[in-house]
Design an enzyme around this catalytic site. Structure first.
Site, PDB file in Angstrom:
ATOM      1  N   GLY A 181      25.204  67.701  33.768  1.00 31.76           N
ATOM      2  CA  GLY A 181      25.087  68.606  32.630  1.00 31.76           C
ATOM      3  C   GLY A 181      24.528  67.939  31.388  1.00 31.76           C
ATOM      4  O   GLY A 181      24.649  66.737  31.191  1.00 31.76           O
ATOM      5  N   GLY A 188      38.629  38.662  35.026  1.00 31.55           N
ATOM      6  CA  GLY A 188      39.479  39.572  34.264  1.00 31.55           C
ATOM      7  C   GLY A 188      40.802  39.841  34.964  1.00 31.55           C
ATOM      8  O   GLY A 188      40.834  40.367  36.068  1.00 31.55           O
ATOM      9  N   GLU A 239      40.507  34.379  33.733  1.00 30.79           N
ATOM     10  CA  GLU A 239      40.884  35.263  32.628  1.00 30.79           C
ATOM     11  C   GLU A 239      40.655  34.546  31.297  1.00 30.79           C
ATOM     12  O   GLU A 239      41.007  33.391  31.127  1.00 30.79           O
ATOM     13  CB  GLU A 239      42.361  35.689  32.767  1.00 30.79           C
ATOM     14  CG  GLU A 239      42.999  36.305  31.545  1.00 30.79           C
ATOM     15  CD  GLU A 239      42.297  37.571  31.027  1.00 30.79           C
ATOM     16  OE1 GLU A 239      41.981  38.454  31.816  1.00 30.79           O
ATOM     17  OE2 GLU A 239      42.075  37.636  29.798  1.00 30.79           O
ATOM     18  N   HIS A 276      73.995  56.161  44.542  1.00 29.66           N
ATOM     19  CA  HIS A 276      74.075  54.843  45.163  1.00 29.66           C
ATOM     20  C   HIS A 276      73.812  54.983  46.660  1.00 29.66           C
ATOM     21  O   HIS A 276      74.386  55.885  47.290  1.00 29.66           O
ATOM     22  CB  HIS A 276      75.467  54.250  44.951  1.00 29.66           C
ATOM     23  CG  HIS A 276      75.650  52.929  45.623  1.00 29.66           C
ATOM     24  ND1 HIS A 276      75.087  51.775  45.121  1.00 29.66           N
ATOM     25  CD2 HIS A 276      76.295  52.594  46.776  1.00 29.66           C
ATOM     26  CE1 HIS A 276      75.399  50.764  45.929  1.00 29.66           C
ATOM     27  NE2 HIS A 276      76.131  51.233  46.937  1.00 29.66           N
ATOM     28  N   VAL A 316      44.266  45.355  34.852  1.00 26.85           N
ATOM     29  CA  VAL A 316      44.824  46.199  35.912  1.00 26.85           C
ATOM     30  C   VAL A 316      43.949  46.191  37.169  1.00 26.85           C
ATOM     31  O   VAL A 316      44.433  45.977  38.286  1.00 26.85           O
ATOM     32  CB  VAL A 316      44.965  47.652  35.397  1.00 26.85           C
ATOM     33  CG1 VAL A 316      45.661  48.505  36.410  1.00 26.85           C
ATOM     34  CG2 VAL A 316      45.706  47.681  34.086  1.00 26.85           C
ATOM     35  N   GLY A 373      35.991  63.140  40.139  1.00 30.13           N
ATOM     36  CA  GLY A 373      35.574  62.044  39.260  1.00 30.13           C
ATOM     37  C   GLY A 373      35.867  60.659  39.806  1.00 30.13           C
ATOM     38  O   GLY A 373      36.115  60.482  41.006  1.00 30.13           O
ATOM     39  N   LYS A 421      44.676  53.063  45.943  1.00 30.91           N
ATOM     40  CA  LYS A 421      46.068  53.181  46.406  1.00 30.91           C
ATOM     41  C   LYS A 421      46.139  53.187  47.925  1.00 30.91           C
ATOM     42  O   LYS A 421      47.097  52.680  48.521  1.00 30.91           O
ATOM     43  CB  LYS A 421      46.725  54.448  45.846  1.00 30.91           C
ATOM     44  CG  LYS A 421      47.657  54.181  44.692  1.00 30.91           C
ATOM     45  CD  LYS A 421      47.005  53.946  43.369  1.00 30.91           C
ATOM     46  CE  LYS A 421      46.587  52.602  42.990  1.00 30.91           C
ATOM     47  NZ  LYS A 421      45.798  52.532  41.759  1.00 30.91           N
TER      48      LYS A 421
HETATM   49  P1  NAI Z   1      41.323  45.559  31.316  1.00 22.95           P
HETATM   50  O1  NAI Z   1      40.878  45.828  29.938  1.00 22.95           O
HETATM   51  O2  NAI Z   1      42.649  46.008  31.793  1.00 22.95           O
HETATM   52  O3  NAI Z   1      41.248  43.963  31.597  1.00 22.95           O
HETATM   53  C1  NAI Z   1      40.054  43.222  31.409  1.00 22.95           C
HETATM   54  C2  NAI Z   1      40.398  41.752  31.338  1.00 22.95           C
HETATM   55  O4  NAI Z   1      39.180  40.999  31.371  1.00 22.95           O
HETATM   56  C3  NAI Z   1      41.116  41.349  30.046  1.00 22.95           C
HETATM   57  O5  NAI Z   1      42.289  40.663  30.384  1.00 22.95           O
HETATM   58  C4  NAI Z   1      40.091  40.462  29.331  1.00 22.95           C
HETATM   59  O6  NAI Z   1      40.702  39.461  28.554  1.00 22.95           O
HETATM   60  C5  NAI Z   1      39.310  39.869  30.502  1.00 22.95           C
HETATM   61  N1  NAI Z   1      37.970  39.359  30.162  1.00 22.95           N
HETATM   62  C6  NAI Z   1      37.047  39.965  29.376  1.00 22.95           C
HETATM   63  N2  NAI Z   1      35.930  39.170  29.276  1.00 22.95           N
HETATM   64  C7  NAI Z   1      36.144  38.057  30.030  1.00 22.95           C
HETATM   65  C8  NAI Z   1      35.378  36.878  30.332  1.00 22.95           C
HETATM   66  N3  NAI Z   1      34.146  36.668  29.851  1.00 22.95           N
HETATM   67  N4  NAI Z   1      35.923  35.938  31.152  1.00 22.95           N
HETATM   68  C9  NAI Z   1      37.182  36.127  31.641  1.00 22.95           C
HETATM   69  N5  NAI Z   1      37.940  37.228  31.399  1.00 22.95           N
HETATM   70  C10 NAI Z   1      37.436  38.179  30.588  1.00 22.95           C
HETATM   71  O7  NAI Z   1      40.134  46.145  32.234  1.00 22.95           O
HETATM   72  P2  NAI Z   1      40.067  46.587  33.756  1.00 22.95           P
HETATM   73  O8  NAI Z   1      41.078  45.894  34.593  1.00 22.95           O
HETATM   74  O9  NAI Z   1      38.612  46.416  34.109  1.00 22.95           O
HETATM   75  O10 NAI Z   1      40.446  48.122  33.720  1.00 22.95           O
HETATM   76  C11 NAI Z   1      39.609  49.048  33.017  1.00 22.95           C
HETATM   77  C12 NAI Z   1      40.377  50.278  32.620  1.00 22.95           C
HETATM   78  O11 NAI Z   1      40.753  51.030  33.746  1.00 22.95           O
HETATM   79  C13 NAI Z   1      41.637  49.926  31.853  1.00 22.95           C
HETATM   80  O12 NAI Z   1      41.678  50.728  30.690  1.00 22.95           O
HETATM   81  C14 NAI Z   1      42.758  50.294  32.794  1.00 22.95           C
HETATM   82  O13 NAI Z   1      43.883  50.769  32.098  1.00 22.95           O
HETATM   83  C15 NAI Z   1      42.124  51.386  33.666  1.00 22.95           C
HETATM   84  N6  NAI Z   1      42.730  51.358  35.001  1.00 22.95           N
HETATM   85  C16 NAI Z   1      44.043  51.719  35.150  1.00 22.95           C
HETATM   86  C17 NAI Z   1      44.649  51.644  36.369  1.00 22.95           C
HETATM   87  C18 NAI Z   1      46.088  52.001  36.481  1.00 22.95           C
HETATM   88  O14 NAI Z   1      46.613  52.629  35.584  1.00 22.95           O
HETATM   89  N7  NAI Z   1      46.777  51.619  37.551  1.00 22.95           N
HETATM   90  C19 NAI Z   1      43.945  51.176  37.562  1.00 22.95           C
HETATM   91  C20 NAI Z   1      42.609  50.792  37.290  1.00 22.95           C
HETATM   92  C21 NAI Z   1      42.045  50.896  36.052  1.00 22.95           C
END
Ligand code: NAI
Length: 462
Positions: free
Chosen positions: A115, A176, A199, A441, A179, A40, A51
């Site tokens: 599917g 944005g 942001e 330690h 993460v 996926g 990573k």
């Molecule tokens: P996110 O939801 O973490 O962050 C999106 C950001 O974009 C927010 O801070 C929001 O305020 C901002 N934003 C939205 N519209 C905007 C605009 N018009 N102008 C400026 N800023 C705006 O989404 P992200 O980073 O795309 O990640 C998506 C998903 O993938 C999340 O649920 C995340 O947890 C998951 N993910 C997790 C990882 C990890 O656990 N290490 C790594 C990559 C993704």
């Protein structure tokens, strides 16, 4: 044509883990996957490739900034981007072929293709229709975009395009500060790109403990990332090689235009359920596009289940894995349970950021009395030796009972350190339980113990 006990649609961390657990529990299982390889988004274009690039660029950062002081002299490494991408591809291949091996070992059939569910108990893949007592939808999520922003995956990219750019851009705008934006933004900043993060909110990483969020932004700024906060991106105009990003300050004022070689759109993801025929089946969907499920991951249509990014909850690979295992165990007649209060979150930048449970903000909002135990990595000998003393561990514990309610770590190996607290929380431990556990330690883990001590009579090394 075989009749299956379970057909899982999607082979990401949710789907493949569910399938393996089903097979281990004696259920005849198949997985439908249309990509060329299993695993996926996470293994092919998400967690794993990012990573690899984070690791390679962290090594570069170490060589450029810390080697000389450690007495490691000589020419700093230069970046061979093609080779770095080849290393990333090799890493993906090792992981996806590992899943293929596990499928063979567990006698799971891979039904190759996309599917669809013509009726409960039936899954169509290409020209063939397969029968199954139960169907588990693990179809994942896809990147969202903004109105006025068209993704071409060359100049205006999602995380998928950002993992295979033709060259390292001189300038990059990241939309944005979540993460994805900060992980990939820091990869390109280390490679020499001038990275500007725009942001919408007035802080980075929404939902995170505010003190960690502030410290994190400060440390990333030191690494060269620029931040424009409280700014809404309105449009992106792109040619074949460049883009112009227009944003409006949220507190008023004129719109501003910035130029970039690459624009990374990282404004969130949404459930991906295209082509599954859920409308016709009458599967209930929330207004956010998530498939509605009960505590056993059953949808409203008997025999159809759903797990992972396409249902409610954080879009995290490990949350999907836990749901996959629990769903399988439920189908095998067991009584599983996923504790959504103890799901860690990790950002794999340097330093890493990790959290679990409540934040100070959620505790205050709930009116709960809590205490805070905090310890800086400056007081940790191992961290100082390793040029990794930025950051801290913060443990939140109930004011009266001392039970651990949450933990927030910014610092070296935070994503590994957090699990000590996860286990403690699963056992309902008090901060004192962690404080009275002998920690080797010199390790980074001592900082966790010191934060636990700080919830009581105080840490030793600060
Ligand atoms: P996110 O939801 O973490 O962050 C999106 C950001 O974009 C927010 O801070 C929001 O305020 C901002 N934003 C939205 N519209 C905007 C605009 N018009 N102008 C400026 N800023 C705006 O989404 P992200 O980073 O795309 O990640 C998506 C998903 O993938 C999340 O649920 C995340 O947890 C998951 N993910 C997790 C990882 C990890 O656990 N290490 C790594 C990559 C993704």
């Amino acid at each position: 044509m075989a009749r299956y006990d379970v057909i899982v649609i999607g082979s990401g961390p949710g789907g493949y883990v569910c399938a393996i657990r089903c097979a281990q529990l004696g259920l005849k299982t198949a997985v439908v996957e249309g990509r060329e390889t299993l695993g996926g988004t996470c293994l092919n274009v998400g967690c794993i490739p990012s990573k690899a690039l984070l690791h390679a660029t962290h090594m570069l950062h170490e060589a450029e900034h810390n080697f000389a002081e450690m007495g490691l002299k000589g020419k700093s490494p230069s970046v061979d981007w093609k080779q770095m991408l080849a290393y990333k591809e090799k890493t993906i291949g090792q992981n996806t072929s590992g899943i293929e091996f596990l499928f063979k070992k567990n006698k799971i059939d891979w039904l190759k293709g996309w599917g669809s569910i013509p009726a409960p108990g039936k899954v169509t893949v290409g020209d063939e229709t397969h029968e199954a007592k139960n169907i588990v939808i693990a179809s994942g999520s896809e990147a969202t975009s903004l109105p006025g922003v068209e993704i071409d995956e060359k100049v205006v990219v999602t995380s998928t395009g950002a993992l295979e750019l033709g060259k390292v851009p001189k300038t990059m705008v990241v939309i944005g500060a979540g993460v994805i934006g900060l992980e990939l933004g820091s990869v390109y900043a280390r490679l020499g790109s001038q990275v500007t993060v725009v942001e919408y909110l007035d802080h980075v990483t929404p939902g995170m403990d505010a003190e960690v969020s502030r410290t994190f932004q400060k440390l990333l700024k030191k690494q060269g990332l620029e931040f424009i906060l409280s700014a809404a991106v309105q449009k992106v105009e792109a040619t074949k090689t460049k883009a112009k990003v227009t944003y409006a300050p949220r507190d008023g004022g004129d719109a501003v235009v910035i130029d970039a070689d690459t624009v990374l759109v990282a404004t969130g993801r949404k459930p991906y359920t295209d082509g599954l025929n859920l409308d016709t089946l009458g599967v209930e969907i929330t207004e956010r596009g998530q498939i509605k499920t009960d505590a056993r991951y059953a949808t409203n249509v008997p025999g159809i289940y759903a797990i992972g990014d396409c249902i409610a909850g954080p879009m995290l690979a490990h949350k999907a894995e836990d749901e996959g295992m629990a769903c399988a165990e439920g189908l095998a007649g067991q009584s599983p349970h996923v504790n959504y209060g103890v799901i860690p979150g990790v950002i794999y930048t340097h330093p890493e950021v990790a959290n679990v449970g409540e934040t100070e903000e959620t505790l205050k909002a709930a009116g709960r009395a809590y205490k805070t135990g905090k310890f800086s990595f400056m007081g940790n000998g191992r961290a100082k030796a390793n040029f990794a003393a930025d950051g801290f561990v913060k443990i939140l514990a109930d004011q009266t009972t001392d039970r651990i309610l949450g933990a927030h770590i910014i610092g070296p190996m935070a994503g590994d350190l957090i699990h000590e607290i996860c286990v403690a929380m699963e056992f309902g431990a008090a901060a004192e339980d962690v404080a009275r556990t002998c920690h080797a330690h010199p390790t980074y883990s001592e900082a966790v113990r010191e934060a636990a001590l700080a919830c009581g009579d105080g840490p030793i090394h600060s």
